[in-house]
Design a protein around this motif. Structure first.
Motif, mmCIF file in Angstrom:
data_model
loop_
_atom_site.group_PDB
_atom_site.id
_atom_site.type_symbol
_atom_site.label_atom_id
_atom_site.label_comp_id
_atom_site.label_asym_id
_atom_site.label_seq_id
_atom_site.Cartn_x
_atom_site.Cartn_y
_atom_site.Cartn_z
ATOM 1 N N PRO A 221 0.833 -1.198 0.000
ATOM 2 C CA PRO A 221 0.000 0.000 0.000
ATOM 3 C C PRO A 221 0.873 1.254 0.000
ATOM 4 C CG PRO A 221 -0.708 -1.534 1.705
ATOM 5 C CD PRO A 221 0.566 -2.067 1.147
ATOM 6 N N GLU A 222 0.378 2.291 -0.659
ATOM 7 C CA GLU A 222 1.137 3.534 -0.715
ATOM 8 C C GLU A 222 0.449 4.605 0.105
ATOM 9 O OE1 GLU A 222 2.640 4.635 -4.373
ATOM 10 O OE2 GLU A 222 3.305 2.579 -4.734
ATOM 11 N N MET A 223 1.256 5.511 0.598
ATOM 12 C CA MET A 223 0.723 6.570 1.442
ATOM 13 C C MET A 223 -0.020 7.597 0.600
ATOM 14 S SD MET A 223 0.891 7.021 4.635
ATOM 15 C CE MET A 223 0.379 8.273 5.793
ATOM 16 N N ARG A 224 -1.122 8.073 1.135
ATOM 17 C CA ARG A 224 -1.856 9.138 0.455
ATOM 18 C C ARG A 224 -1.634 10.442 1.189
ATOM 19 N NH1 ARG A 224 -6.698 7.955 -2.354
ATOM 20 N NH2 ARG A 224 -7.707 9.698 -1.285
ATOM 21 N N GLU A 225 -2.163 11.495 0.620
ATOM 22 C CA GLU A 225 -1.980 12.796 1.258
ATOM 23 C C GLU A 225 -2.884 12.993 2.448
ATOM 24 O OE1 GLU A 225 -0.691 15.486 -2.551
ATOM 25 O OE2 GLU A 225 -2.733 15.564 -1.765
ATOM 26 N N ASP A 226 -3.960 12.208 2.528
ATOM 27 C CA ASP A 226 -4.917 12.468 3.596
ATOM 28 C C ASP A 226 -4.688 11.573 4.797
ATOM 29 O OD1 ASP A 226 -5.580 10.094 2.499
ATOM 30 O OD2 ASP A 226 -7.558 10.667 1.789
ATOM 31 N N GLY A 227 -3.548 10.907 4.877
ATOM 32 C CA GLY A 227 -3.261 10.072 6.027
ATOM 33 C C GLY A 227 -3.668 8.628 5.853
ATOM 34 N N TRP A 228 -4.356 8.319 4.799
ATOM 35 C CA TRP A 228 -4.731 6.931 4.534
ATOM 36 C C TRP A 228 -3.722 6.309 3.573
ATOM 37 C CZ3 TRP A 228 -9.261 4.370 6.275
ATOM 38 C CH2 TRP A 228 -10.116 5.162 7.045
ATOM 39 N N MET A 229 -3.869 4.989 3.410
ATOM 40 C CA MET A 229 -3.031 4.304 2.425
ATOM 41 C C MET A 229 -3.920 3.935 1.239
ATOM 42 S SD MET A 229 -0.213 3.906 4.253
ATOM 43 C CE MET A 229 0.759 2.539 3.739
ATOM 44 N N GLU A 230 -3.293 3.618 0.128
ATOM 45 C CA GLU A 230 -4.104 3.153 -0.997
ATOM 46 C C GLU A 230 -3.395 2.009 -1.699
ATOM 47 O OE1 GLU A 230 -4.514 6.588 -3.449
ATOM 48 O OE2 GLU A 230 -2.672 6.199 -4.539
ATOM 49 N N ILE A 231 -4.216 1.103 -2.201
ATOM 50 C CA ILE A 231 -3.701 0.000 -3.006
ATOM 51 C C ILE A 231 -4.310 0.157 -4.386
ATOM 52 C CG2 ILE A 231 -3.669 -2.498 -3.336
ATOM 53 C CD1 ILE A 231 -4.002 -2.837 -0.376
ATOM 54 N N GLU A 232 -3.478 0.205 -5.412
ATOM 55 C CA GLU A 232 -4.042 0.360 -6.742
ATOM 56 C C GLU A 232 -4.652 -0.953 -7.186
ATOM 57 O OE1 GLU A 232 -1.545 2.096 -9.751
ATOM 58 O OE2 GLU A 232 -2.837 1.271 -11.316
#
Lengths: 278, 406
Positions: A221-232
């Motif tokens: 997972p990669e870090m997002r700007e809003d403090g959450w992570m994201e998985i493409e």
């Protein structure tokens, strides 16, 4: 007094508006500083109507009762994320390109077993963009599916779908087996990719390097700007027209171990910035 | 075409011609089917019976000179044949469009006056490709456009929409910021005036519970105004009364801060309230004025944004939907940070508290770089996440001004 050149090339305001409507919102915003004709043309409803999504009136009316004095203003309003469909989705127009993006809430997704209290827990989170998020307590069958229509998105655009999630401190069972992600548009094929659900912490990273287990690139997972992570989950292209269903999915069902401790906020569908098909 | 229209076109003249007169006075004839492809000519022939002879030539609009006319007719001649495939047409169009910008413009004007929409769209698309991504200066150069906007207009690209106090306020704040930037250049020696303009204090410091008795009263008054706004129904349109309120306050701020004295007054008051006298000594005005002014202005912006947005949000929230806005201050000024979780763009408004008369002033806890502003939300607001965004942030406005909005 105008020079000959100026007089020859002078376009009527309606023509300038027509030209601007074939450019981007970014160009139209900046046209306000070009000349008085461009300025007036760039403010006209004719141009901004073209940049608005076709169902803008429905979108606006479901989120606010404000009346707008110009389509440009309406456009600007839609550039802020708005909740639609009873708070189940977030709609946004990217200001400079005019491209549409959505975030589907966790409630809008199909999460297998999410109705079972001892598997998933739904609660309000202060850091969530929606009224509730889903937290995995435990399961051995992790399956998350989201759907969206291409007709709701901008045409001729490359989109990426991302699962917005977090890993809590007491997570377990997440880094043994990678999850599988895929996207399918209409009747097309689905390309499956894999991604781990959690990032390796430093200790494990050290161990991994020593043992050289990971000869391939380990997706995390990669870090997002809003403090959450994201998985493409994958990417897809919208055509010039048509309305197909896009199915986006993340599953981790191959590992028999129990897993828990992830929080799902939703799936974001947003344009991929690099290339745009024409 | 109706029966009577058909009568105009004599059946025995299969290859009939239409007479046209261009802006320079020259007269020519063109095959009927080609000319009729242009709605303007079609209309003239059918409704007014023109073009049937040399004496009865249709006079074309001024923008159509012979060169453009022949180009247009080339286009019409190709496209009026129904047998062409779509691919053929596309290929032709691509080739047709290869001309310099000046001709493209001329052609657009000419085609537009003849109401030939397909050609207008074609040329417009070509011109759009030329415009895309260019700065205003470049566009002016390419199109030989006169630079006829005032400096004021260039910096203030927002249209003044009559009903939206937010945009009006934004314009005023922006105008104020521009003037401040100008005045900053003149700031060498400052006469510090002792007189404090009460109204400006109110406006800027209403969120801080002042030690000043007057400030306390006005902040209470503001609370009542807010509560009155809450009880208003439905539509988000801020009523005239409210917008007047905002305006009168804004005007007072304008007036005071446009004068140098006013600016430094606020500066001084800042001193008192924030009790950071060590940093902002009177004698240090030259060096400290920039960040101080900047911060003050930014605080004003955020204060107004907050007040406007709170009234906006309150009247929107009939169904208590959390509508999302995000505040974008200047990139280099502080952002309001929420209590937990939220990243840069969102802040949890419920964590923000206005100083009530009874509350102890929170400003003492403000950290040294003034990262957190403490503002109170009227108690009836929803507990959901609120963030605020103006239609355009100041940085965006500046970007527009610098013509680098990409």
């Amino acid at each position: 007094m105008l020079t000959i050149e100026e007089r020859i090339m002078m376009l009527p305001e309606a023509c300038v508006a027509n030209i601007l409507s074939f450019t981007t919102p970014a160009d139209t915003f900046s046209s306000a500083s070009v000349s008085s004709v461009f300025r007036v043309a760039g403010d006209s409803d004719f141009v901004w109507e073209k940049f608005l999504p076709s169902d803008y009136s429905r979108l606006i009316s479901s989120s606010t009762h404000q009346s707008f004095s110009s389509k440009k203003e309406l456009f600007r309003c839609l550039c802020e994320s708005i909740l639609i469909d009873n708070g189940r989705k977030i709609f946004k127009i990217e200001k400079l390109t005019g491209k549409i993006s959505f975030v589907l809430s966790a409630r809008e997704l199909s999460i297998t077993w999410s109705d079972q209290r001892h598997y998933w827990s739904w609660s309000h989170r202060s850091d969530s963009r929606f009224s509730e998020g889903a937290r995995l307590i435990m399961t051995d069958w992790l399956e998350i599916i989201g759907k969206i229509q291409t007709g709701a998105l901008s045409p001729s655009t490359s989109y990426g779908a991302y699962l917005i999630m977090k890993v809590t401190e007491r997570a377990y069972g997440l880094d043994l087996v990678p999850a599988e992600t895929w996207i399918k548009v209409g009747n097309g094929e689905n390309k499956t990719k894999t991604s781990y659900l959690s990032c390796l912490d430093d200790k494990k990273q050290q161990m991994a390097k020593k043992e050289e287990i990971f000869g391939y690139y380990r997706r995390e997972p990669e870090m997002r700007e809003d403090g959450w992570m994201e998985i493409e989950l994958g990417e897809f292209e919208t055509g010039r027209e048509g309305n197909e269903e896009v199915v986006m999915s993340l599953t981790e069902v191959k590992g028999y171990q129990l897993k828990g401790g992830i929080v799902i906020d939703g799936i974001e569908v947003r344009p991929k910035s690099q290339k745009l098909s024409c | 075409m109706s029966e009577s229209d058909m009568a105009i076109i004599k059946p025995e003249m299969m290859k009939s011609y239409i007479w046209l007169e261009t802006s320079d006075g020259s007269i020519q004839q063109v095959e009927q089917e080609v000319a009729m492809f242009c709605p303007f000519i079609c209309h003239q022939v059918l409704q007014k019976g023109g073009g049937s002879s040399k004496n009865n030539a249709i006079s074309l609009p001024q923008k159509v000179n012979p060169a453009m006319l022949s180009l247009i007719f080339d286009y019409c001649r190709f496209h009026q044949l129904p047998g062409r495939s779509n691919k053929e047409r596309k290929v032709y169009d691509e080739k047709f469009m290869r001309m310099d910008t000046k001709r493209l413009c001329e052609l657009t004007s000419a085609a537009d006056s003849l109401q030939l929409k397909p050609l207008v769209d074609l040329t417009s698309r070509a011109l759009a490709r030329i415009i895309e991504g260019k700065t205003p200066e470049e566009i002016r150069e390419i199109f030989h456009l006169p630079d006829d906007l005032t400096e004021e207009e260039k910096l203030e690209p927002l249209k003044n929409t009559m009903d939206d106090p937010r945009i009006r306020l934004l314009n005023r704040l922006y105008a104020k910021k521009r003037k401040e930037l100008k005045e900053r250049e003149k700031l060498k020696s400052i006469e510090v005036e002792e007189h404090v303009d009460e109204r400006s204090v109110d406006d800027l410091l209403s969120f801080i519970n002042g030690r000043d008795h007057k400030v306390v009263n006005t902040s209470k008054r503001k609370k009542k105004t807010k509560k009155r706004k809450e009880h208003k129904n439905g539509t988000c349109k801020v009523s005239n009364k409210d917008s007047h309120n905002l305006h009168s306050k804004q005007r007072s701020v304008d007036e005071t801060s446009f004068s140098l004295g006013g600016v430094s007054n606020l500066h001084n008051i800042e001193d008192d309230i924030f009790s950071r006298k060590a940093e902002f000594e009177d004698g240090y005005i030259d060096d400290e004025i920039d960040p101080a002014l900047k911060e003050m202005l930014d605080r004003e912006v955020e204060d107004f944004a907050r007040r406007l947005n709170s009234s906006w949000v309150l009247s929107v929230g009939q169904e208590r939907q959390p509508v999302h806005f995000s505040i974008n201050g200047n990139g280099d000024t502080r952002r309001l940070t929420g209590k937990e979780g939220g990243g840069d763009e969102w802040f949890d408004f419920s964590s923000v508290t206005l100083g009530e008369a009874s509350d102890p002033p929170e400003y003492d806890k403000v950290p040294s770089d003034r990262e957190e502003l403490v503002l109170d939300v009227p108690s009836s607001s929803s507990t959901s996440l609120f963030t605020f965004e103006l239609p355009l942030s100041i940085s965006e406005l500046e970007l527009l001004r610098e013509d680098t909005s990409r």
